[in-house]
Design a protein around this motif. Structure first.
Motif, PDB file in Angstrom:
ATOM      1  N   MET A   1       0.843  -1.190   0.000  1.00 50.11           N
ATOM      2  CA  MET A   1       0.000   0.000   0.000  1.00 50.11           C
ATOM      3  C   MET A   1       0.881   1.244   0.000  1.00 50.11           C
ATOM      4  O   MET A   1       1.752   1.403   0.848  1.00 50.11           O
ATOM      5  CB  MET A   1      -0.902   0.003   1.237  1.00 50.11           C
ATOM      6  N   SER A   2       0.660   2.131  -0.960  1.00 45.81           N
ATOM      7  CA  SER A   2       1.455   3.340  -1.064  1.00 45.81           C
ATOM      8  C   SER A   2       0.764   4.512  -0.367  1.00 45.81           C
ATOM      9  O   SER A   2      -0.467   4.602  -0.350  1.00 45.81           O
ATOM     10  CB  SER A   2       1.692   3.685  -2.534  1.00 45.81           C
ATOM     11  N   PHE A   3       1.575   5.393   0.211  1.00 46.35           N
ATOM     12  CA  PHE A   3       1.042   6.602   0.821  1.00 46.35           C
ATOM     13  C   PHE A   3       2.144   7.651   0.778  1.00 46.35           C
ATOM     14  O   PHE A   3       3.321   7.355   0.548  1.00 46.35           O
ATOM     15  CB  PHE A   3       0.589   6.360   2.258  1.00 46.35           C
ATOM     16  N   THR A   4       1.758   8.890   0.991  1.00 46.68           N
ATOM     17  CA  THR A   4       2.715   9.983   1.087  1.00 46.68           C
ATOM     18  C   THR A   4       2.529  10.679   2.423  1.00 46.68           C
ATOM     19  O   THR A   4       1.408  11.068   2.785  1.00 46.68           O
ATOM     20  CB  THR A   4       2.521  10.996  -0.053  1.00 46.68           C
ATOM     21  N   GLY A   5       3.619  10.812   3.160  1.00 44.75           N
ATOM     22  CA  GLY A   5       3.582  11.533   4.418  1.00 44.75           C
ATOM     23  C   GLY A   5       3.934  12.985   4.206  1.00 44.75           C
ATOM     24  O   GLY A   5       4.913  13.302   3.520  1.00 44.75           O
ATOM     25  N   VAL A   6       3.133  13.879   4.765  1.00 44.09           N
ATOM     26  CA  VAL A   6       3.342  15.319   4.618  1.00 44.09           C
ATOM     27  C   VAL A   6       3.404  15.953   5.998  1.00 44.09           C
ATOM     28  O   VAL A   6       2.580  15.643   6.877  1.00 44.09           O
ATOM     29  CB  VAL A   6       2.202  15.965   3.802  1.00 44.09           C
ATOM     30  N   TRP A   7       4.375  16.826   6.184  1.00 42.48           N
ATOM     31  CA  TRP A   7       4.457  17.622   7.408  1.00 42.48           C
ATOM     32  C   TRP A   7       4.455  19.080   7.001  1.00 42.48           C
ATOM     33  O   TRP A   7       5.336  19.528   6.267  1.00 42.48           O
ATOM     34  CB  TRP A   7       5.718  17.281   8.178  1.00 42.48           C
ATOM     35  N   ALA A   8       3.444  19.817   7.452  1.00 48.17           N
ATOM     36  CA  ALA A   8       3.305  21.230   7.113  1.00 48.17           C
ATOM     37  C   ALA A   8       3.239  22.063   8.377  1.00 48.17           C
ATOM     38  O   ALA A   8       2.555  21.696   9.348  1.00 48.17           O
ATOM     39  CB  ALA A   8       2.050  21.458   6.269  1.00 48.17           C
ATOM     40  N   ILE A   9       3.953  23.174   8.382  1.00 47.56           N
ATOM     41  CA  ILE A   9       3.991  24.096   9.512  1.00 47.56           C
ATOM     42  C   ILE A   9       3.790  25.500   8.967  1.00 47.56           C
ATOM     43  O   ILE A   9       4.383  25.858   7.939  1.00 47.56           O
ATOM     44  CB  ILE A   9       5.337  24.019  10.251  1.00 47.56           C
ATOM     45  N   VAL A  98       5.672  29.570   5.970  1.00 50.48           N
ATOM     46  CA  VAL A  98       5.225  28.187   5.820  1.00 50.48           C
ATOM     47  C   VAL A  98       6.405  27.283   5.488  1.00 50.48           C
ATOM     48  O   VAL A  98       7.382  27.709   4.844  1.00 50.48           O
ATOM     49  CB  VAL A  98       4.136  28.079   4.724  1.00 50.48           C
ATOM     50  N   PHE A  99       6.324  26.055   5.952  1.00 55.10           N
ATOM     51  CA  PHE A  99       7.293  25.012   5.628  1.00 55.10           C
ATOM     52  C   PHE A  99       6.520  23.725   5.380  1.00 55.10           C
ATOM     53  O   PHE A  99       5.562  23.414   6.105  1.00 55.10           O
ATOM     54  CB  PHE A  99       8.278  24.793   6.781  1.00 55.10           C
ATOM     55  N   ALA A 100       6.931  22.983   4.371  1.00 54.13           N
ATOM     56  CA  ALA A 100       6.285  21.697   4.103  1.00 54.13           C
ATOM     57  C   ALA A 100       7.327  20.712   3.592  1.00 54.13           C
ATOM     58  O   ALA A 100       8.228  21.078   2.832  1.00 54.13           O
ATOM     59  CB  ALA A 100       5.160  21.852   3.077  1.00 54.13           C
ATOM     60  N   ALA A 101       7.201  19.478   4.039  1.00 53.16           N
ATOM     61  CA  ALA A 101       8.060  18.392   3.578  1.00 53.16           C
ATOM     62  C   ALA A 101       7.178  17.193   3.290  1.00 53.16           C
ATOM     63  O   ALA A 101       6.202  16.939   4.004  1.00 53.16           O
ATOM     64  CB  ALA A 101       9.113  18.041   4.621  1.00 53.16           C
ATOM     65  N   ALA A 102       7.512  16.449   2.238  1.00 54.08           N
ATOM     66  CA  ALA A 102       6.723  15.280   1.863  1.00 54.08           C
ATOM     67  C   ALA A 102       7.660  14.131   1.537  1.00 54.08           C
ATOM     68  O   ALA A 102       8.784  14.333   1.067  1.00 54.08           O
ATOM     69  CB  ALA A 102       5.838  15.587   0.651  1.00 54.08           C
ATOM     70  N   ALA A 103       7.187  12.924   1.802  1.00 55.97           N
ATOM     71  CA  ALA A 103       7.974  11.729   1.514  1.00 55.97           C
ATOM     72  C   ALA A 103       7.044  10.584   1.145  1.00 55.97           C
ATOM     73  O   ALA A 103       6.091  10.291   1.873  1.00 55.97           O
ATOM     74  CB  ALA A 103       8.835  11.331   2.713  1.00 55.97           C
ATOM     75  N   ARG A 104       7.346   9.949   0.027  1.00 54.56           N
ATOM     76  CA  ARG A 104       6.559   8.786  -0.386  1.00 54.56           C
ATOM     77  C   ARG A 104       6.858   7.620   0.551  1.00 54.56           C
ATOM     78  O   ARG A 104       8.018   7.295   0.802  1.00 54.56           O
ATOM     79  CB  ARG A 104       6.886   8.424  -1.836  1.00 54.56           C
ATOM     80  N   LYS A 105       5.824   7.020   1.074  1.00 57.59           N
ATOM     81  CA  LYS A 105       5.937   5.902   2.010  1.00 57.59           C
ATOM     82  C   LYS A 105       6.770   6.262   3.239  1.00 57.59           C
ATOM     83  O   LYS A 105       7.417   5.398   3.836  1.00 57.59           O
ATOM     84  CB  LYS A 105       6.521   4.664   1.332  1.00 57.59           C
ATOM     85  N   GLY A 106       6.764   7.543   3.621  1.00 58.40           N
ATOM     86  CA  GLY A 106       7.557   7.969   4.760  1.00 58.40           C
ATOM     87  C   GLY A 106       6.868   9.059   5.551  1.00 58.40           C
ATOM     88  O   GLY A 106       5.780   9.510   5.196  1.00 58.40           O
TER      89      GLY A 106
END
Length: 206
Positions: A1-9, A98-106
Motif C-alpha cells: 500500500m502506497s502513501f505519502t507523508g506530509v508535514w506542514a507548519i 510556511v514550511f512543508a516536507a513530503a515523503a513517499r511511504k515515509g
C-alpha cells in the motif's frame, strides 16, 4: 500500500488559533489513547531511542517507534476536528511563513524526531509534528526549539546522518534533503514570533 507523508507548519493569525478550541469544544466523543501508548512512551523516553534501529535493515525497535509515532497519541473528536481545521489555515500561509516536507511511504516529522532522539525532541511542541500554538505560546516554545534545531558541527552531522538512515530505510524518497527538517520548522517559528502570529503544525498521510 502506497502513501505519502506530509508535514506542514505555518504561521497563522493568532486570533484564528485562539478561536479553534472553542469552535470544537462541544464535539461529542471520548478521549482515546492508542493501544500500548503508555508502554511505548516510557520505552522511547527511557532509552528506546538509543536501541539499534538499523542493522542495516530496520529492527523491531525501528518498527515499534514508527508505529508509536504515527499512532497520533491521545485524541478526541475535538482534537481531530482542530487538526483538520489547522490544515485549512495553512493553505493561506506563504513564503517564510510556511514550511512543508513530503515523503513517499515515509513521514518527515518522525524522521526528525528519530534524528534528534528523545531528550532533544521533547523540547519541540506538540506530538510528532502536530501542534497548535497561540502567539504567546510561540514565544514561549521558541527558545526550546532554538536549543535543539540550529545545531552545527558534529551534532548537526549526527542528526542529519540519522535522518538520512531513517528516510533511506523507512521511506521511498531517495535524495531527501534532511537539512530542511532542522531549518524549515525553526524558520517558521521565528517568523511567527517576530510578527506576533500563532503557529500550527500538521503531520498527515495521504
Amino acid at each position: 500500500m502506497s502513501f505519502t507523508g506530509v508535514w506542514a507548519i505555518g504561521a497563522v493569525p493568532d486570533a484564528e488559533v485562539a478561536a479553534l478550541p472553542g469552535r470544537f469544544s462541544h464535539a461529542e466523543g471520548e478521549w482515546t489513547t492508542p493501544p500500548g501508548y503508555a508502554e511505548d512512551l516510557a520505552w522511547w523516553i527511557g532509552g528506546g531511542d538509543r536501541e539499534p534501529y538499523f542493522t542495516p535493515l530496520p529492527t523491531p525497535a525501528a518498527h515499534r517507534f514508527a508505529a508509536f509515532a504515527r499512532s497520533g497519541g491521545p485524541s478526541s473528536p475535538a482534537v481531530a476536528a482542530m487538526k483538520e481545521a489547522s490544515m485549512d489555515l495553512l493553505r493561506d500561509a506563504e513564503g517564510d511563513a510556511v514550511f512543508a516536507a513530503a515523503a513517499r511511504k515515509g513521514d518527515p516529522a518522525v524522521a526528525l524526531y528519530y534524528g534528534l532522539g528523545a531528550e532533544a525532541a521533547a523540547r519541540l511542541p506538540g506530538w510528532f509534528g502536530d501542534f497548535l500554538l497561540t502567539a504567546a505560546e510561540v514565544r514561549a516554545v521558541l527558545p526550546h526549539a532554538e536549543s535543539v534545531l540550529p545545531v552545527n558541527g558534529p551534532r548537526r552531522a549526527e542528526i542529519l546522518g540519522r535522518i538520512d538512515v531513517w528516510m533511506s530505510a523507512m521511506s521511498d524518497e531517495p535524495g531527501f534533503d534532511a537539512g530542511t527538517l532542522l531549518d524549515g520548522p525553526l524558520r517558521v517559528l521565528r517568523y511567527a514570533a517576530e510578527y506576533g502570529a500563532g503557529a500550527v503544525g500538521v503531520s498527515e498521510t495521504y
